[in-house]
Each structure stands twice: as structure tokens, then as C-alpha cells.
Design an enzyme around this catalytic site. Sequence first.
Site, PDB file in Angstrom:
ATOM      1  CB  THR A  79      47.688  53.227  63.682  1.00 41.62           C
ATOM      2  OG1 THR A  79      46.506  53.935  63.402  1.00 41.62           O
ATOM      3  CG2 THR A  79      48.703  54.151  64.320  1.00 41.62           C
ATOM      4  CG  ASP A 115      45.624  57.019  69.888  1.00 40.18           C
ATOM      5  OD1 ASP A 115      44.754  56.747  69.033  1.00 40.18           O
ATOM      6  OD2 ASP A 115      46.695  56.383  69.988  1.00 40.18           O
TER       7      ASP A 115
HETATM    8  N1  ASP Z   1      44.628  55.039  67.085  1.00 42.22           N
HETATM    9  C1  ASP Z   1      44.225  55.359  65.747  1.00 42.22           C
HETATM   10  C2  ASP Z   1      43.150  56.422  65.802  1.00 42.22           C
HETATM   11  O1  ASP Z   1      42.262  56.312  66.617  1.00 42.22           O
HETATM   12  C3  ASP Z   1      43.741  54.195  64.969  1.00 42.22           C
HETATM   13  C4  ASP Z   1      44.627  52.966  65.077  1.00 42.22           C
HETATM   14  O2  ASP Z   1      45.561  52.923  65.848  1.00 42.22           O
HETATM   15  O3  ASP Z   1      44.397  52.013  64.369  1.00 42.22           O
HETATM   16  O4  ASP Z   1      43.179  57.311  65.005  1.00 42.22           O
END
Ligand code: ASP
Length: 301
Positions: free
Chosen positions: A168, A199
Site C-alpha cells: 500500500t 483501513d
Molecule cells: N492496509 C491495507 C489493507 O488492509 C494493506 C496494506 O497496507 O498493505 O487493505
Amino acid sequence: MPLAIIAHGGAWDIPGELHAEHLDSCRAAAAAGWNLLTRGETALDAVEAAVRIMEDHGVFDAGRGSHLNADGVVELDAGIMDGATLQAGAVASVKRVANPITLARRVLHESPHVFLVGEGAERFAQEAGLPLCEPEELVVPRERELWERKRRETQAAPPDALFRASDTVGAIALDGEGNLAVANSTGGTFFKHPGRVGDTPIIGCGLYADNTLGAAACTGWGEQIMKTVLARTTVDQIALLGNPMSAANVAIAYFKHRVGGLGGLICMSPRGEVGFAHSTPYLAHAYMIEGMSEIATGMKA
Ligand code: ASP
């Protein structure tokens, strides 16, 4: 107030052979935002530009190159927040938007709402004159192969085992007017249930910005980050402790202790000082603060 920008490219056990590409892309993202800040553009412009670079790159779990969901489709989430006004825009589960961060920004400026999802968000994109793409344009061969392999494996894995920490992306900036902004974008977790939202686009969980307190952007296991409202928790710690590096460490310690949290975060004080911390082996990041001679990059806090 010094100009400042910090970008992240995900927190997980990033393999050594991918470190250089992650650092280069985080540096390019920070540089794009920095150029705008030095030309007098806003923090919102800077974080949108930084995140777009990473959405377009193909190596990250954001925009093109994102993980596929269990149906083999890319579903994107993004959010952006203005620390001056607390206005925010977010979109989730969009399948035909190559740069969801730009759509989120249009929601911030042009919609009375904060959060649009799925087909409604795509319809808003059309109304706002943003181009839609074919879902397949967001898929890269690396992710299609991962998905094919996963589909061949047993589906009996417990839900936790489905989490594969990912790349992300996000950014925080402070502009010449003293305004903070934050942006986040993701394809979510690998092989997620269609419709699952983490999130990343959720105000207070994946991102938060308030000129009077500070700003934070999170990455990692979204289900855990949501339960601990991690971005707002971090911002509260900045206000309490006055030091974003200490705030980042306290927030990650709480996250780890309370829910066994796997993830990382970047943050910034209203004075442009940066902080970052992670419970994963690595957190790809890059930052530049007025007075530094060049952009700093790193994989560890
Ligand atoms: N936080 C992101 C999600 O859960 C994934 C990530 O940050 O890698 O969609």
C-alpha cells in the site's frame, strides 16, 4: 514552517531483491510532491502527485499492479484529507479507476459526501469527467500468476493466513501556508473477499490530518489497523508527546501489544518533523524536509 514531505511504499517482509525498486519509487514519489511544494503548490497537490506516481508504477499494491481479490479482480481503495479544513474524500472497491487517489480528491472537493464505494463511486468518476479504464488494465502478470497459484492451493486456510502484507502507498506533506495533507491508496489484501475494505481509505484508521495536531498514514493488516484507529491514535500521540518519532513508536507499540498488529506508519508534526515506525521487518519510505540536501530513503525505522 519548513516545507516537508514523507512517502511510504508499504510495510511487510519486502524481499531484498525488491528493496532498490521500492526505495527508488518512494524517492520518485517524494520528489514529485517536493517539486510542487517548492513551486508554492498545496500539500493536497503534493500528496496526490506523490501517490499517483506510486499508483502508476506497477510494483506497489496500489493502482496498476495491485493484488487481485478472490474473484481475480483488482478492487481499489484510496483516501485523502486536508489538515486545514478536516475535509476528506475517500473511495473503495472501485474496479475501473486507474488513479483512485484523484477520484478521492474529487470527492473531497466536489461532493457533499466523504466516502463513495463501488459502482456509485465509478458513476461519480464519470460525472466528474475522470476517465474509466478496463479492469484488466490494472492487472500485471506477477499478480495474475500469484492469484492462479493461490486458486490452485487449498481454500481451507484460516482467514488470518489469507493476509499477505502488501505495498500500500501513502504520503503526508506540509506546505508553505502551514497546511498538512495526507493521502493513501491500496489494492487491499491479497485474495480478499470481494467487497472487503481495509483501513486505507477510512478516516482515522488508515489516515488522518489536522493542522493543529499532526498527520499520519498507516499500512499493514487493515483489520487490525481499523480496530485500533491507528492514524488518529498516532496523531493524538503527536499532540501529547510533541515528537512524531516518539508518537510513531508509541502507536506501533500499542498496535502490536493490543492486537498483535502487523504494519507500519508514517507521521508528521504541524512543524514538519517526521516520524515512522513498523512492527513488520521493513517499511519502505522516503522524506524531504526543507534544509536537507537530498531526499532520505530507508527500509527500516
Ligand atoms: N492496509 C491495507 C489493507 O488492509 C494493506 C496494506 O497496507 O498493505 O487493505
